[in-house]
Design a protein around this motif. Structure first.
Motif, PDB file in Angstrom:
ATOM      1  N   ARG A  30       6.614 -12.511  -3.694  1.00  0.00           N
ATOM      2  CA  ARG A  30       6.182 -11.265  -3.068  1.00  0.00           C
ATOM      3  C   ARG A  30       4.891 -11.499  -2.283  1.00  0.00           C
ATOM      4  N   VAL A  31       4.876 -10.932  -1.061  1.00  0.00           N
ATOM      5  CA  VAL A  31       3.741 -11.125  -0.157  1.00  0.00           C
ATOM      6  C   VAL A  31       3.240  -9.758   0.296  1.00  0.00           C
ATOM      7  N   GLY A  32       2.006  -9.408  -0.038  1.00  0.00           N
ATOM      8  CA  GLY A  32       1.417  -8.161   0.431  1.00  0.00           C
ATOM      9  C   GLY A  32       1.051  -8.262   1.902  1.00  0.00           C
ATOM     10  N   LEU A  33       1.364  -7.210   2.666  1.00  0.00           N
ATOM     11  CA  LEU A  33       1.035  -7.157   4.098  1.00  0.00           C
ATOM     12  C   LEU A  33       0.151  -5.938   4.333  1.00  0.00           C
ATOM     13  N   TRP A  34      -1.148  -6.185   4.473  1.00  0.00           N
ATOM     14  CA  TRP A  34      -2.124  -5.099   4.603  1.00  0.00           C
ATOM     15  C   TRP A  34      -2.719  -5.177   6.000  1.00  0.00           C
ATOM     16  N   LEU A  35      -1.980  -4.647   6.960  1.00  0.00           N
ATOM     17  CA  LEU A  35      -2.384  -4.731   8.361  1.00  0.00           C
ATOM     18  C   LEU A  35      -2.027  -3.431   9.070  1.00  0.00           C
ATOM     19  N   PRO A  36      -2.793  -3.051  10.086  1.00  0.00           N
ATOM     20  CA  PRO A  36      -2.383  -1.935  10.947  1.00  0.00           C
ATOM     21  C   PRO A  36      -1.242  -2.392  11.852  1.00  0.00           C
ATOM     22  N   MET A  37      -0.678  -1.459  12.609  1.00  0.00           N
ATOM     23  CA  MET A  37       0.431  -1.782  13.493  1.00  0.00           C
ATOM     24  C   MET A  37      -0.050  -2.680  14.637  1.00  0.00           C
ATOM     25  N   GLY A  38       0.471  -3.889  14.672  1.00  0.00           N
ATOM     26  CA  GLY A  38       0.105  -4.842  15.700  1.00  0.00           C
ATOM     27  C   GLY A  38       1.076  -6.006  15.699  1.00  0.00           C
ATOM     28  N   LEU A  39       0.868  -6.955  16.603  1.00  0.00           N
ATOM     29  CA  LEU A  39       1.787  -8.088  16.698  1.00  0.00           C
ATOM     30  C   LEU A  39       1.852  -8.865  15.391  1.00  0.00           C
ATOM     31  N   GLU A  40       0.697  -9.096  14.776  1.00  0.00           N
ATOM     32  CA  GLU A  40       0.685  -9.899  13.550  1.00  0.00           C
ATOM     33  C   GLU A  40       1.413  -9.209  12.404  1.00  0.00           C
ATOM     34  N   ALA A  41       1.323  -7.879  12.350  1.00  0.00           N
ATOM     35  CA  ALA A  41       2.051  -7.144  11.314  1.00  0.00           C
ATOM     36  C   ALA A  41       3.546  -7.375  11.443  1.00  0.00           C
ATOM     37  N   ALA A  42       4.065  -7.276  12.665  1.00  0.00           N
ATOM     38  CA  ALA A  42       5.495  -7.485  12.893  1.00  0.00           C
ATOM     39  C   ALA A  42       5.884  -8.932  12.618  1.00  0.00           C
TER      40      ALA A  42
ATOM     41  N   ARG B 236      11.981   1.683  25.374  1.00  0.00           N
ATOM     42  CA  ARG B 236      10.734   1.338  24.697  1.00  0.00           C
ATOM     43  C   ARG B 236      10.418   2.403  23.650  1.00  0.00           C
ATOM     44  N   LEU B 237      10.332   1.975  22.416  1.00  0.00           N
ATOM     45  CA  LEU B 237      10.152   2.873  21.270  1.00  0.00           C
ATOM     46  C   LEU B 237       8.709   2.849  20.791  1.00  0.00           C
ATOM     47  N   PHE B 238       8.104   4.027  20.691  1.00  0.00           N
ATOM     48  CA  PHE B 238       6.756   4.172  20.138  1.00  0.00           C
ATOM     49  C   PHE B 238       6.796   5.236  19.058  1.00  0.00           C
ATOM     50  N   TRP B 239       6.682   4.810  17.800  1.00  0.00           N
ATOM     51  CA  TRP B 239       6.587   5.759  16.695  1.00  0.00           C
ATOM     52  C   TRP B 239       5.179   5.637  16.139  1.00  0.00           C
ATOM     53  N   PHE B 240       4.425   6.734  16.185  1.00  0.00           N
ATOM     54  CA  PHE B 240       3.037   6.699  15.715  1.00  0.00           C
ATOM     55  C   PHE B 240       3.056   6.675  14.190  1.00  0.00           C
ATOM     56  N   THR B 241       2.815   5.502  13.609  1.00  0.00           N
ATOM     57  CA  THR B 241       2.966   5.337  12.172  1.00  0.00           C
ATOM     58  C   THR B 241       2.116   4.158  11.718  1.00  0.00           C
ATOM     59  N   ASP B 242       2.390   3.639  10.537  1.00  0.00           N
ATOM     60  CA  ASP B 242       1.641   2.535   9.944  1.00  0.00           C
ATOM     61  C   ASP B 242       2.645   1.607   9.274  1.00  0.00           C
ATOM     62  N   LEU B 243       2.297   0.342   9.165  1.00  0.00           N
ATOM     63  CA  LEU B 243       3.207  -0.609   8.511  1.00  0.00           C
ATOM     64  C   LEU B 243       3.474  -0.213   7.069  1.00  0.00           C
ATOM     65  N   GLY B 244       2.507   0.436   6.422  1.00  0.00           N
ATOM     66  CA  GLY B 244       2.659   0.791   5.020  1.00  0.00           C
ATOM     67  C   GLY B 244       3.552   1.975   4.763  1.00  0.00           C
ATOM     68  N   TRP B 245       3.928   2.724   5.798  1.00  0.00           N
ATOM     69  CA  TRP B 245       4.887   3.821   5.653  1.00  0.00           C
ATOM     70  C   TRP B 245       6.238   3.354   6.164  1.00  0.00           C
TER      71      TRP B 245
END
Length: 631
Positions: free
Chosen positions: A132-144, A289-298
């Motif tokens: 298991r790997v925790g991903l604690w990042l805002p929405m960005g290239l590295e998160a994806a 082009r899809l833009f959903w205003f959200t966060d990786l954690g949701w």
């Protein structure tokens, strides 16, 4: 209620859904929907064939078994990353704008190369299949990239909300037994630096997670033993071949009691459900082009990334505030990046309305085709504002309701049927949904429990390490049926309306949090004996938290103490979940077995009828709550 949007026949014929129906020989949507639930085996086989999924080994059967633990795509083998990255290498995959205006992009070819690099680097750090790997990042290239790289090597991602504090993150890391935490060292929010790296170090100490990997957005220095994302390297290898139901992600969500629950999602589940919903409801195409205003954690963060990539579209990622440096920020990005699909929560729309219509109308939104919404029930006024001002009374709002455990929607809107304000014109294709009365019978024209009558690909495998809680959450009310926990109404014309949660779960600005989490954070203050958190209506957030607290002997209620308690919750769970009010009472209404009756607390605070109080051990506590609310 009459529809507010009607499909244009010519535009309807061009949709993903209509073309798919036409290929299967269907002429009307209602017949197609019945086929999708009555002939589910064929429906899903046709859809995934249409999508061109690269199975390493084709599956034998869609589903084996029934609720609560069916198995899907039995015998099938694949890796979701191959499905997400099989598109033309030069096509734009990800487009990222930071709050300070930096724009970065990755084509599908570049994304595949970066995911392969990061996966090799993770393996070199000792991360392996099933870790298991925790991903604690805002929405960005590295998160994806990290989300995909984790799946590439067969590990399991744990997305964590970027607004959490260390305590909330550590609970999830510890429950999952995380091998590594990948964190962005920080980001900008309303022009201020938000430093996550110090919080990550605290979370590791609290959870016992042994390793940390940092994306250095702010350039914070690393300590000994901490790994730099930019320096990741290792021997390249192809994506791991996974069984269809091998897990790739745990998303934690909160219920009304106990610790957060980790919903388990698998390679041939969550991503495919996301792609299906985006295609058949939202009509997302390769050129979109899809833009959903959200966060990786949701849920909607991984949903947008994985679903958008599977369909070959471009996913736009933004990690800042929607109204910084001014109220035109959101609309400027839509114009600049030619966004076609924009998803906003009702809470965010309510927050934008006070800025007026000018920031919207000052920008060219002609690229927009479809508006989306999820997270909570609508109020009529902001819905109509969204439709009239942003939608220019011609763009459909695809209202979308389901959840983390669903991998997407139970209810939604298709672009072949009229849409009523705040409503849903269909159950999602493949979802055998119904509104049930207390006896478990389908009802029309009356409020009941929203339920799903048959298993569907994408449903969670359960809660990580807590089978009993999973069974109690969804199968205790009506045996053999998934009862979702929403009150709903199905009208005579086949339109659904969500009327709110049927449990105590709080939804603050569309973010679900269990009262137990809030109460646990508050009770860490040495002055408190016990407390109860409730959700109350809020004009912008939809719901706000009010905390009723019982002081320990020797501690006197005061405004200063209330502020300390509220700040304690904010420190533990993040500022978005800070209580609006902390009120002190001598006792909380409890049953004879010491269960706090939050339903009664909420009713008393709002001046509503609290209902039957015969089970209360201390009914006098209700009056004390009323007095505290008035004071």
């Amino acid at each position: 209620m009459e529809p507010i949007w009607y499909p244009n026949p010519e535009e309807a014929r061009a949709t993903w859904l209509f073309r798919f129906m036409e290929a299967l020989g269907f002429e009307d949507y209602e017949t197609f929907y019945r086929y999708s639930v009555e002939k589910a085996e064929d429906f899903y086989r046709q859809f995934f064939g249409h999508l061109g999924l690269p199975w390493r080994k084709p599956y034998e059967r869609l589903v084996e078994g029934d609720f609560p633990f069916p198995r899907f795509f039995t015998g099938g083998r694949l890796n979701l990353v191959e499905a997400a990255l099989l598109h033309e290498p030069t096509r734009l995959a990800l487009l990222h704008e930071t709050e300070d205006g930096q724009v970065r992009t990755l084509s599908y070819g570049e994304l595949r190369a970066e995911v392969a690099r990061v996966a090799a680097g993770l393996r070199a750090l000792g991360v392996g299949r099933g870790d298991r790997v925790g991903l604690w990042l805002p929405m960005g290239l590295e998160a994806a990239v990290l989300l995909l790289a984790t799946a590439w090597l067969g590990a399991i991602a744990i997305p964590i909300f970027s607004g959490y504090a260390a305590e909330a993150a550590s609970v999830r890391l510890k429950d999952a037994g995380a091998r590594l935490l990948a964190v962005q060292d920080g980001f900008l929010r309303r022009g201020r630096r938000v430093e996550l790296l110090p919080e990550a170090r605290r979370a590791l100490a609290l959870s016992g997670t042994p390793a940390l990997l940092a994306v250095r957005r702010l350039g914070l220095p690393l300590e000994a033993g901490e790994e730099d994302y930019g320096a990741l390297a290792g021997e390249a290898f192809p994506p791991e071949e996974m069984e269809s139901m091998d897990p790739f992600m745990l998303i934690y969500t909160s219920g009304t009691t106990g610790r957060p629950k980790g919903t388990v999602h698998y390679h041939a589940g969550f991503p495919l459900k996301a792609a299906l919903d985006l295609a058949l409801l939202f009509d997302l195409r390769e050129e979109d082009r899809l833009f959903w205003f959200t966060d990786l954690g949701w849920m909607m963060g991984p949903w947008a990334i994985l679903g958008g990539l599977l369909l070959g579209g471009t996913v736009f990622l933004y990690d800042g505030a929607p109204d910084h440096p001014g109220p035109e920020r959101l609309w400027r990005m839509v114009e600049a990046h030619r966004i076609t699909h924009l998803g906003l929560s009702p809470t965010l729309v309510r927050a934008l309305i006070p800025f007026g219509e000018e920031p919207v109308r000052a920008h060219d939104l002609s690229s927009l085709r479809v508006l989306g919404s999820t997270g909570e029930p609508w109020n009529l006024e902001p819905y109509l504002w969204f439709f009239r001002v942003v939608g220019e009374e011609r763009r459909p709002i695809v209202n979308y309701s389901g959840g983390t455990e669903i991998s997407g929607g139970i209810l939604g809107n298709v672009l072949l049927r009229p849409i009523k304000p705040m409503g849903f014109n269909t159950a999602v294709p493949g979802m055998a949904a119904a509104v049930l009365d207390e006896a478990g019978r389908p009802v029309v024209g009356q409020v009941g429990e929203l339920a799903v009558l048959k298993p569907w690909p994408g449903m969670t495998k359960g809660f990580f390490g807590d089978e009993a809680r999973y069974l109690d959450a969804y199968f205790a009310k009506i045996p053999g049926v998934w009862v979702h926990g929403d009150f709903a109404l199905l009208d005579e014309e086949g339109h659904y309306f969500i009327l709110g949660r049927s449990d105590d779960t709080l939804k603050v600005a569309g973010k679900r949090v269990g009262p137990a989490e809030v109460e646990t954070a508050a009770i860490s203050h040495p002055a408190l004996k016990e407390c109860a958190a409730i959700g109350v209506p809020h004009p912008v957030k939809g719901e706000a938290i009010v905390l009723f607290a019982v002081p320990k002997p020797g501690f006197a209620p005061s405004l200063a103490l209330a502020e300390e308690v509220a700040e304690r919750v904010a420190e533990a769970l993040g500022k978005p979940l800070r209580p609006e009010r902390v009120l002190f009472v001598p006792d909380l209404p409890k049953t004879r077995n010491a269960k706090v009756m939050r339903r009664v607390v909420r009713a008393a605070f709002l001046g509503q009828d609290p209902g039957d109080l015969s089970a209360l051990e201390n009914p006098e506590a209700v009056e004390a709550i009323r007095q505290a609310a008035e004071g």
